[in-house]
Write an enzyme that holds these catalytic residues in place. Sequence first.
Site, mmCIF file in Angstrom:
data_model
loop_
_atom_site.group_PDB
_atom_site.id
_atom_site.type_symbol
_atom_site.label_atom_id
_atom_site.label_comp_id
_atom_site.label_asym_id
_atom_site.label_seq_id
_atom_site.Cartn_x
_atom_site.Cartn_y
_atom_site.Cartn_z
ATOM 1 N N GLN A 40 -51.103 20.609 19.987
ATOM 2 C CA GLN A 40 -50.960 20.866 18.549
ATOM 3 C C GLN A 40 -52.120 21.692 17.970
ATOM 4 O O GLN A 40 -52.074 22.082 16.806
ATOM 5 C CB GLN A 40 -50.853 19.542 17.787
ATOM 6 C CG GLN A 40 -49.676 18.686 18.228
ATOM 7 C CD GLN A 40 -48.353 19.425 18.111
ATOM 8 O OE1 GLN A 40 -47.963 19.813 17.038
ATOM 9 N NE2 GLN A 40 -47.680 19.622 19.235
ATOM 10 N N ASN A 41 -53.157 21.945 18.782
ATOM 11 C CA ASN A 41 -54.254 22.783 18.308
ATOM 12 C C ASN A 41 -53.767 24.230 18.293
ATOM 13 O O ASN A 41 -53.149 24.694 19.242
ATOM 14 C CB ASN A 41 -55.475 22.633 19.219
ATOM 15 C CG ASN A 41 -56.707 23.266 18.631
ATOM 16 O OD1 ASN A 41 -56.740 24.466 18.380
ATOM 17 N ND2 ASN A 41 -57.734 22.461 18.414
ATOM 18 N N LYS A 42 -54.030 24.932 17.219
ATOM 19 C CA LYS A 42 -53.494 26.292 17.024
ATOM 20 C C LYS A 42 -54.423 27.402 17.502
ATOM 21 O O LYS A 42 -54.113 28.578 17.310
ATOM 22 C CB LYS A 42 -53.155 26.509 15.538
ATOM 23 C CG LYS A 42 -52.129 25.531 14.996
ATOM 24 C CD LYS A 42 -50.836 25.600 15.767
ATOM 25 C CE LYS A 42 -49.791 24.666 15.186
ATOM 26 N NZ LYS A 42 -48.697 24.411 16.099
#
Length: 162
Positions: A40-42
């Site tokens: 979920q880290n962009k």
Amino acid sequence: MQIGISSFPPIINEDSKILILGSIPGVKSLEMQEYYAHPQNKFWKIIFELFDENFTDNYIEKINILKKNKIAVWDVIDTCERKGSLDSEIKNEEANDIDLLLKTYPNIKAIFCNGGKSYKNLKKILHNKSNIGVYLLPSTSPLHTISFERKLEEWKVLKTYL
């Protein structure tokens, strides 16, 4: 329970013009031994969008994209104790030698901090000793809940230093 953790070596080479600093790898990154490994880290999505690259999950290819675009990545914290992945849980931290890194790689023209913790720590480390610009960017962490589009828009500033 607090767990002792350590940063990864920097991703950097002589061509690097920009240094992106996080705080210290989260649980998923430590498990995978990769920067910004949490799905979920962009971070990686932003990098690939900024440089119009086709996304890949292959970590070696991700590193190559950074190097191709003259971007270095490291963390401000070398070691600490932390429960989970939250920066607010960091205790007993020891800093990485950012000053030495900048002296070793003199082509670095700007430092971008991925979130407030890295920015605050870097300001303490450098004590205004460096003439390199230091900029705060919104964290790519899923815990920083502004939209992807807004994060991407603010991260576009990287390209002005390349």
